[in-house]
Structure formats: structure tokens, C-alpha cells
Write a protein that holds these residues in place. Structure first.
Motif, PDB file in Angstrom:
ATOM      1  N   GLU A   1       0.833  -1.201   0.000  1.00 10.20           N
ATOM      2  CA  GLU A   1       0.000   0.000   0.000  1.00 10.20           C
ATOM      3  C   GLU A   1       0.871   1.257   0.000  1.00 10.20           C
ATOM      4  OE1 GLU A   1      -3.768   1.885   2.484  1.00 10.20           O
ATOM      5  OE2 GLU A   1      -2.742   0.079   3.188  1.00 10.20           O
ATOM      6  N   ARG A   2       0.554   2.163  -0.898  1.00 13.82           N
ATOM      7  CA  ARG A   2       1.247   3.453  -0.944  1.00 13.82           C
ATOM      8  C   ARG A   2       0.381   4.477  -0.220  1.00 13.82           C
ATOM      9  NH1 ARG A   2       2.908   2.486  -7.150  1.00 13.82           N
ATOM     10  NH2 ARG A   2       5.016   1.704  -6.823  1.00 13.82           N
ATOM     11  N   THR A   3       0.600   4.566   1.062  1.00 17.39           N
ATOM     12  CA  THR A   3      -0.214   5.459   1.877  1.00 17.39           C
ATOM     13  C   THR A   3       0.320   6.882   1.795  1.00 17.39           C
ATOM     14  OG1 THR A   3       1.162   4.935   3.795  1.00 17.39           O
ATOM     15  CG2 THR A   3      -0.831   3.618   3.465  1.00 17.39           C
ATOM     16  N   TYR A   4      -0.493   7.788   2.266  1.00 15.96           N
ATOM     17  CA  TYR A   4      -0.096   9.193   2.356  1.00 15.96           C
ATOM     18  C   TYR A   4       1.077   9.320   3.314  1.00 15.96           C
ATOM     19  CZ  TYR A   4      -0.569  14.224   3.343  1.00 15.96           C
ATOM     20  OH  TYR A   4      -0.352  15.569   3.513  1.00 15.96           O
ATOM     21  N   ASP A   5       2.195   9.814   2.799  1.00 15.97           N
ATOM     22  CA  ASP A   5       3.406   9.911   3.620  1.00 15.97           C
ATOM     23  C   ASP A   5       4.208  11.113   3.115  1.00 15.97           C
ATOM     24  OD1 ASP A   5       6.076   9.601   4.671  1.00 15.97           O
ATOM     25  OD2 ASP A   5       5.590   7.502   5.116  1.00 15.97           O
ATOM     26  N   ILE A   6       4.158  12.206   3.853  1.00 21.59           N
ATOM     27  CA  ILE A   6       4.799  13.451   3.438  1.00 21.59           C
ATOM     28  C   ILE A   6       6.305  13.271   3.242  1.00 21.59           C
ATOM     29  CG2 ILE A   6       5.364  15.804   4.168  1.00 21.59           C
ATOM     30  CD1 ILE A   6       2.656  15.884   5.601  1.00 21.59           C
ATOM     31  N   ASN A   7       6.933  12.577   4.149  1.00 27.59           N
ATOM     32  CA  ASN A   7       8.387  12.409   4.052  1.00 27.59           C
ATOM     33  C   ASN A   7       8.779  11.592   2.827  1.00 27.59           C
ATOM     34  OD1 ASN A   7       8.897  13.875   6.432  1.00 27.59           O
ATOM     35  ND2 ASN A   7       8.592  12.049   7.705  1.00 27.59           N
ATOM     36  N   LYS A   8       8.056  10.495   2.574  1.00 29.05           N
ATOM     37  CA  LYS A   8       8.354   9.685   1.391  1.00 29.05           C
ATOM     38  C   LYS A   8       8.119  10.490   0.122  1.00 29.05           C
ATOM     39  CE  LYS A   8       7.667   4.935   3.011  1.00 29.05           C
ATOM     40  NZ  LYS A   8       6.889   3.680   2.820  1.00 29.05           N
ATOM     41  N   ALA A   9       7.017  11.237   0.106  1.00 28.22           N
ATOM     42  CA  ALA A   9       6.702  12.045  -1.066  1.00 28.22           C
ATOM     43  C   ALA A   9       7.827  13.044  -1.340  1.00 28.22           C
ATOM     44  CB  ALA A   9       5.368  12.771  -0.869  1.00 28.22           C
ATOM     45  N   ARG A  10       8.269  13.736  -0.317  1.00 26.16           N
ATOM     46  CA  ARG A  10       9.328  14.741  -0.500  1.00 26.16           C
ATOM     47  C   ARG A  10      10.650  14.090  -0.908  1.00 26.16           C
ATOM     48  NH1 ARG A  10       8.727  19.985   1.276  1.00 26.16           N
ATOM     49  NH2 ARG A  10       6.672  20.500   2.139  1.00 26.16           N
ATOM     50  N   ASP A  11      10.928  12.905  -0.390  1.00 21.38           N
ATOM     51  CA  ASP A  11      12.149  12.209  -0.782  1.00 21.38           C
ATOM     52  C   ASP A  11      12.131  11.876  -2.280  1.00 21.38           C
ATOM     53  OD1 ASP A  11      13.192  12.320   1.757  1.00 21.38           O
ATOM     54  OD2 ASP A  11      12.603  10.261   2.304  1.00 21.38           O
ATOM     55  N   TYR A  12      11.005  11.371  -2.741  1.00 22.82           N
ATOM     56  CA  TYR A  12      10.897  11.047  -4.167  1.00 22.82           C
ATOM     57  C   TYR A  12      10.955  12.311  -5.024  1.00 22.82           C
ATOM     58  CZ  TYR A  12       9.797   6.079  -3.546  1.00 22.82           C
ATOM     59  OH  TYR A  12       9.861   4.736  -3.255  1.00 22.82           O
ATOM     60  N   PHE A  13      10.276  13.360  -4.586  1.00 23.58           N
ATOM     61  CA  PHE A  13      10.299  14.616  -5.353  1.00 23.58           C
ATOM     62  C   PHE A  13      11.733  15.152  -5.453  1.00 23.58           C
ATOM     63  CE2 PHE A  13       5.660  15.412  -3.966  1.00 23.58           C
ATOM     64  CZ  PHE A  13       5.184  14.816  -5.111  1.00 23.58           C
ATOM     65  N   ALA A  14      12.493  15.009  -4.373  1.00 21.60           N
ATOM     66  CA  ALA A  14      13.885  15.474  -4.381  1.00 21.60           C
ATOM     67  C   ALA A  14      14.706  14.689  -5.397  1.00 21.60           C
ATOM     68  CB  ALA A  14      14.485  15.351  -2.984  1.00 21.60           C
ATOM     69  N   LYS A  15      14.462  13.379  -5.466  1.00 19.64           N
ATOM     70  CA  LYS A  15      15.164  12.559  -6.460  1.00 19.64           C
ATOM     71  C   LYS A  15      14.790  12.976  -7.874  1.00 19.64           C
ATOM     72  CE  LYS A  15      15.470   8.485  -3.468  1.00 19.64           C
ATOM     73  NZ  LYS A  15      15.011   7.086  -3.261  1.00 19.64           N
ATOM     74  N   GLY A  16      13.588  13.520  -8.018  1.00 19.69           N
ATOM     75  CA  GLY A  16      13.139  13.995  -9.321  1.00 19.69           C
ATOM     76  C   GLY A  16      13.560  15.422  -9.607  1.00 19.69           C
ATOM     77  N   GLY A  17      14.346  16.014  -8.719  1.00 24.90           N
ATOM     78  CA  GLY A  17      14.881  17.348  -8.944  1.00 24.90           C
ATOM     79  C   GLY A  17      14.134  18.452  -8.236  1.00 24.90           C
ATOM     80  N   PHE A  18      13.035  18.153  -7.580  1.00 25.86           N
ATOM     81  CA  PHE A  18      12.255  19.182  -6.888  1.00 25.86           C
ATOM     82  C   PHE A  18      12.614  19.120  -5.397  1.00 25.86           C
ATOM     83  CE2 PHE A  18       9.958  18.349 -10.770  1.00 25.86           C
ATOM     84  CZ  PHE A  18       9.584  19.611 -11.197  1.00 25.86           C
ATOM     85  N   ASP A  19      13.652  19.855  -5.055  1.00 27.53           N
ATOM     86  CA  ASP A  19      14.205  19.745  -3.701  1.00 27.53           C
ATOM     87  C   ASP A  19      14.309  21.075  -2.972  1.00 27.53           C
ATOM     88  OD1 ASP A  19      16.125  20.830  -5.317  1.00 27.53           O
ATOM     89  OD2 ASP A  19      17.717  19.411  -4.766  1.00 27.53           O
ATOM     90  N   GLN A  20      13.710  22.135  -3.556  1.00 26.31           N
ATOM     91  CA  GLN A  20      13.774  23.454  -2.926  1.00 26.31           C
ATOM     92  C   GLN A  20      12.358  23.963  -2.676  1.00 26.31           C
ATOM     93  OE1 GLN A  20      16.208  26.054  -5.393  1.00 26.31           O
ATOM     94  NE2 GLN A  20      17.434  24.291  -6.087  1.00 26.31           N
ATOM     95  N   ALA A  21      12.112  24.455  -1.486  1.00 24.53           N
ATOM     96  CA  ALA A  21      10.796  24.991  -1.149  1.00 24.53           C
ATOM     97  C   ALA A  21      10.667  26.416  -1.663  1.00 24.53           C
ATOM     98  CB  ALA A  21      10.562  24.941   0.345  1.00 24.53           C
ATOM     99  N   GLY A  22       9.571  26.703  -2.374  1.00 21.07           N
ATOM    100  CA  GLY A  22       9.305  28.057  -2.836  1.00 21.07           C
ATOM    101  C   GLY A  22       8.678  28.894  -1.736  1.00 21.07           C
ATOM    102  N   PRO A  23       8.433  30.184  -1.991  1.00 19.44           N
ATOM    103  CA  PRO A  23       7.868  31.067  -0.967  1.00 19.44           C
ATOM    104  C   PRO A  23       6.497  30.629  -0.473  1.00 19.44           C
ATOM    105  CG  PRO A  23       7.864  32.108  -3.145  1.00 19.44           C
ATOM    106  CD  PRO A  23       8.695  30.879  -3.256  1.00 19.44           C
ATOM    107  N   ASP A  24       5.766  29.879  -1.314  1.00 16.64           N
ATOM    108  CA  ASP A  24       4.440  29.421  -0.894  1.00 16.64           C
ATOM    109  C   ASP A  24       4.467  27.990  -0.363  1.00 16.64           C
ATOM    110  OD1 ASP A  24       5.018  28.154  -3.248  1.00 16.64           O
ATOM    111  OD2 ASP A  24       3.142  28.668  -4.282  1.00 16.64           O
ATOM    112  N   GLY A  25       5.654  27.441  -0.180  1.00 18.10           N
ATOM    113  CA  GLY A  25       5.789  26.095   0.350  1.00 18.10           C
ATOM    114  C   GLY A  25       5.773  25.006  -0.701  1.00 18.10           C
TER     115      GLY A  25
END
Length: 605
Positions: free
Chosen positions: A369-393
Motif C-alpha cells: 500500500e502506498r499510503t499518504y506519507d509526506i516524508n516519502k513524497a518529498r524524498d521522491y520529489f527530491a530525487k526527481g529534482g524538486f528539492d527546494q521549497a518556494g515562498p508558498d511552500g
């Protein structure tokens, strides 16, 4: 030569001065029919009256094949067009329809059908074998501009041949188990006397009212406003065992109301006779007006055991951002489907885990099961190149591009669901842009692959899961196909090809599970919610059988047409005495005994 022709099941005929092949019946065929299964309509049903209902958008065409034909309104047309056979909605057994008998050849690939000699088109012309051989030609023609049908009638159905005026053979592309073979070969006819097959076919028949074999014909069309269907007088198949006490109303009027809230007000005024209430907020909140309290309007819910079409988010990986599997995996964990079900859907639905469900061993596969997991989501996004938070989060990549996902959807009632997902996704750094588009137009956008992500559900039609149209590379990066993912994966193609040609049911089920696993591994689909019931409101004079739905009733409880692949609709009728009683009580402000019910006859154990 005669012995040889007999051996291969064909003979030569002299036609227009040339010898041509003609199919013959092989010896030893075992003919089957089914007049033993129980009837499922009510003997109390009364004929007559007008049934009023609504749809949220006018169709883009009346064609059932070709560009823009794959919309919701197509069910009104196809479910009023009989096939060679159908399937009993409670037993699942094959039952007669346009064919009275059928016989499976020893090759487990060819089925012979005896057509009902009484069968007629709505314009009075007889239904004959020529309507099937022409239909086969038509579905393979480039003129219909229907790639799915072109493929199906080239790979899945490889021959339709005439034996005589009322006997045909249909050959599948490969050997299949009995029910699968019958499901593949029980085709719709096409009226040869009506169509002209040429390069103008799509335009010429865009709004054509084509003759039908079913009980109703389109009798009035007001473009953009309404379509009226009328019952054929002395319909040829009305007395058949499985049609008795069905298709009772004389007229079905379908009006276009684009806003469900407005449609509900029309319903409470008595301008519509039923109102579908699968959506929890309608069932729990809005179905609480004075009309309900007085017993003038009822709520009916029936548990079913249906096969579930896929519902959820389709990611278009032709988009450069979504081509990165890490971004797709991040999206999987950024969508809080469980919370959306618990809050917006009142917990009435269940979380889906696969593409399609309810097909037994074909879809019962244990996937992590791929449950809602903020940390996992952010880890994958970082691997995809999205690793910086913008002014709106919201996350950004090194180029300053925001991590956003535009979701195209065509049902306004789903706005609350998607808004709930949007709020939760922000916490994982993902911005969801919600693009609501009018029903038929929205589906056209998806068919033309103009979406980043598409949120929608598919019907659960068919005895087994269908994969080729949704996932095979033959349908990738092409307009007017159902591969909304634009996926072209060699491993997935190989599994789908093997699945399509496998005869053994157990092996085919294993292949289906492997396909589900590969879809999961590619992370191109985010499963949404599923349900195992139908429910609706109706004025108390709209009647249903004592068991109000079949095991395989479609989403619409008060569906006036037939159904596919199960013959499950057309059960309702209107009681004029109860209608008069209801009208008097309403005028007098009096209450009547409630007819609300929850039927659990077919609840899953």
C-alpha cells in the motif's frame, strides 16, 4: 474436392461468374441455449407512462464508434442494441438474445450462432447474417476512424462468416475458455441496409438515428437540451423469457441539466422521476427535504457484487515532468486518498488498490500500500529534482519550476474530493491545479491527450479485466484512444499480448496479476475509491422488484435500458394509482408511509 471442402468446413459457390468460399456447418456441433435460469424482473410490473431523467451534458455525437463516441450517452444507445447473446445478471450464465442457440467448435476459437428469425430492426427490416458480415467489414474499415475497433476486429475477432440467412460463425483470434470466448464473440449487428461505408461516414452519421434491435427508438432530439426515446409497438422480443416484465415505460425523456444542484430542484418539483445518489453528500445531507420526510420521495440502496472499473488519477507520462518515475512515486504518496474517503465520502467507499477490482483471481493481488506519507513524497520529489521549497511552500527544481500537477476532471461533484486532496498535497510540497471541464468536452480533452493528469472512473463492463486499450503501446500518443497514460512499456506490452492469447483461465488470471503488478511498478495510476452498492432516490410511484437490483446492476439503480455485459436494466415501472395517491398527499400536505429501504441480498460476504 467435396470431401476436402467438408473437412475444412467450407465449399465453393459460383457468384458473379467467380468461385468463392462459403462457410458450412461442421458435423457434431453441440447446440446450446438457456431457458432455465430464473427471471429477475417483477411480474407486478405495469406497462406505460413516461420516465423522466437527466444527464449533465449533451453528447458530441450519436455514433457509437469513431471520434468523440466514447462518452456517457453511448450507454443509452448501445444498451438499447441487442447482441447475439447476453449474460444473466445473477447467475452469470449466457442467455439468448439475437441468437437463440450457440455452439462452440472443438478449436475453442470458433462459435456458431443461430439468429432468431423473428428479429427485426426498428425500421421493420429483418436482422440477418448479412448485418454481421457487414458489421465486421465496417468495424475494420478506416472510414469509421475507430482504432480500437479496427484492432479488436483484427486481433480479437478474426472472422465473421455467413452460413445461411440466419446462421453465422464468429472466430476469435486465439483459443479461449468458454465464457471468455462467448464474451468475445457475442457481437452487435450493424444494419447493412442503412449504412453507406465511405470516407464521409463519420460526418454523415454523426447525428444519425440508426435503426435498433432493442425496445426503444429515438423519436425526438432537441440539440443541447433533450433526447426522447419511445417504446416500439409490439417489440418483437418483449415476450422472450428474460425480457418479460422489463422495459415497461412507453417513453424515456432525457434532459440536459449541467448542474446537479439545479437538477435536484427539478427532481423535488416532480420534473424528474429519479435521482442517482451514489455520492455520499447527496445521500447523507441533501436527501433530507420535506418531500423525503412526507414519504413522497424514497431512498433505495441495494448491495451488489459487481466488477469495478478503475477510478482514480491517470498520469500522462508524455509530460516531461511526469516522465520521471520519482515524481510519479512522489505523487502516489502525496495524495491522501484515505482521508478523502473518510471525510468527503463519509467512509461509504473503500480504497482501491488496483486498476479494476472485483474480478476474483484476476485482480486479487497483494500490492504494497502506498499510503499518504509526506516524508516519502518529498524524498521522491527530491530525487526527481524538486528539492527546494518556494515562498508558498510548493517545491521547485533548480530552474525555479514549481511542482504542480494540473488535474482535468469532468464531474463537478468531485470538486470537494479533489479540493481535499489538494490541501493535503500542499503539505508534501505539491500544488494540484483543478481543471473542471464540461462532461463530454472534458472527456474529449482526455481522449486527445491534452491533460497532465485525468481524474475519472471507468465502467466495469466485461467478464474479465481489459488492458490493451488502456496500457498497450499501440494506443500511446494517439488521439481517440483510452491510453490516457500515454504509456509505451515493452514489458507491459508483452504481458498484455500474452494475456490476450492465453487459453487457460488460471494462467490468464496469473498474467492479469502480473499486469497489475507492472502498472503498480510504473506508478502511472493512483487508485481512488470503489463501492459495492447502487442507490438512488425516486418518487414513490416509481417501482422496482422486491429485490430492487440484480447482483450486477449498473451504477444507475433506475436504469431504463438493458446493460452490458449483463442484461440487468429495464426493471422499473410506474404505478399510476400510487402516482395519484402521491399527488393528493402532496397537495394536502399529508405524509405517506416511508418506502426507504436497504437491500442486502447480494452483499459481499
Amino acid at each position: 474436392m467435396n470431401n476436402k471442402m467438408k473437412w475444412i468446413g467450407a465449399l465453393f459457390l459460383l457468384v458473379n461468374g467467380q468461385w468463392v468460399w462459403a462457410a458450412t456447418l461442421p458435423q457434431g456441433l453441440v447446440w446450446e441455449t438457456n431457458d432455465k435460469d430464473p427471471q429477475f424482473a417483477s411480474a407486478k410490473a405495469l406497462p406505460g407512462g413516461t420516465f423522466n431523467m437527466f444527464v449533465d451534458s449533451f453528447p458530441l455525437t450519436f455514433r457509437t464508434v469513431g471520434p468523440d463516441s466514447n462518452g456517457a450517452f453511448r450507454s443509452f444507445i448501445l444498451d438499447n442494441q441487442l447482441r447475439l447473446i447476453s449474460f444473466h445478471p445473477n447467475t452469470g450464465n449466457p442467455i439468448p438474445s439475437l441468437a437463440t442457440q450457440w455452439a462452440i467448435a472443438p478449436d475453442n476459437q470458433t462459435v456458431y450462432f443461430k439468429l432468431d428469425p423473428r428479429a427485426k430492426w426498428s425500421d421493420g427490416k429483418p436482422v440477418t447474417a448479412d448485418d454481421y458480415t457487414f458489421g465486421y467489414e465496417m468495424m475494420r474499415s478506416k472510414h469509421i476512424k475507430g482504432p480500437w475497433f479496427n484492432n479488436y476486429y483484427t486481433t480479437e475477432v478474426v472472422a465473421v462468416e455467413k452460413i445461411d440467412a440466419h446462421t453465422i460463425l464468429v472466430k476469435a483470434g486465439n483459443p479461449k475458455a468458454k465464457l471468455d470466448l462467448l464474451n468475445t464473440t457475442e457481437l452487435w449487428p450493424q444494419p447493412k441496409h442503412y449504412y453507406t461505408l465511405d470516407e464521409n461516414w463519420v460526418k454523415k452519421y454523426n447525428w444519425a438515428v440508426v435503426p435498433t434491435t432493442g425496445p426503444y427508438v429515438m423519436t425526438e432530439v432537441k440539440k443541447g437540451k433533450s433526447v426522447t426515446f419511445s417504446k416500439q409497438k409490439a417489440w418483437w422480443a418483449q415476450s422472450d423469457r428474460y425480457n418479460q416484465h422489463r422495459f415497461n415505460v412507453d417513453t424515456i425523456k432525457v434532459q440536459v441539466i449541467r448542474d446537479r444542484n439545479i437538477a435536484f430542484r427539478h427532481f423535488l418539483k416532480g420534473e424528474f422521476d429519479s435521482f442517482e445518489m451514489l455520492l455520499p453528500n447527496w445521500w447523507h445531507e441533501k436527501a433530507n427535504t420535506q418531500e423525503y420526510k412526507q414519504g413522497l420521495v424514497k431512498k433505495v440502496m441495494a448491495m451488489t457484487d459487481t466488477k469495478q472499473g478503475a477510478q482514480g488519477l491517470h498520469l500522462n507520462i508524455a509530460n516531461p515532468k511526469l516522465a520521471d518515475i520519482n515524481v510519479r512515486l512522489g505523487i502516489q504518496h502525496a495524495l491522501n486518498i484515505d482521508k478523502m474517503i473518510k471525510t468527503v465520502l463519509y467512509g461509504d467507499y473503500q480504497r482501491s488498490t488496483t486498476f479494476d477490482s472485483g474480478f476474483g483471481a484476476f485482480t486479487d493481488v497483494a500490492l504494497p500500500e502506498r499510503t499518504y506519507d509526506i516524508n516519502k513524497a518529498r524524498d521522491y520529489f527530491a530525487k526527481g529534482g524538486f528539492d527546494q521549497a518556494g515562498p508558498d511552500g510548493i517545491l521547485q527544481n533548480g530552474k525555479g519550476e514549481r511542482l504542480s500537477l494540473a488535474i482535468t476532471y469532468a464531474t463537478s461533484e468531485h470538486t470537494k474530493r479533489l479540493t481535499a486532496l489538494k490541501e493535503e498535497a500542499k503539505k508534501a510540497g505539491l500544488d494540484l491545479e483543478l481543471n473542471l471541464v464540461d462532461g463530454a468536452t472534458g472527456f474529449k480533452v482526455m481522449l486527445e491527450k491534452k491533460h497532465e493528469a485525468a481524474w475519472l472512473g471507468w465502467g466495469g463492463g466485461g467478464l474479465y479485466p481489459q488492458y490493451w486499450e488502456f496500457f498497450h503501446s499501440d494506443n500511446a500518443n494517439k488521439s481517440q484512444t483510452n491510453n490516457f497514460f500515454n504509456v509505451a512499456d515493452k514489458a507491459l506490452d508483452a504481458l498484455i499480448d500474452a494475456y490476450g492469447s492465453e487459453f487457460d483461465t488460471d494462467k490468464r488470471a496469473t498474467l492479469s496479476q502480473q499486469i497489475q503488478q507492472r502498472i503498480y511498478d510504473l506508478a502511472i495510476f493512483v487508485p481512488g475509491a470503489q463501492l459495492n452498492y447502487v442507490r438512488a432516490s425516486a418518487w414513490r410511484y416509481v417501482m422496482l422488484p422486491e429485490v430492487p437490483a440484480t447482483r450486477n446492476s449498473p451504477d444507475l439503480l433506475y436504469w431504463p435500458m438493458d446493460g452490458y455485459p449483463y442484461s440487468s436494466g429495464g426493471l422499473l415501472w410506474l404505478d399510476p394509482k400510487v402516482e395519484e395517491e402521491t399527488s393528493k398527499a402532496r397537495d394536502a400536505g399529508e405524509s405517506l408511509p416511508s418506502q426507504d429501504m436497504v437491500d442486502k441480498t447480494y452483499a459481499r460476504s
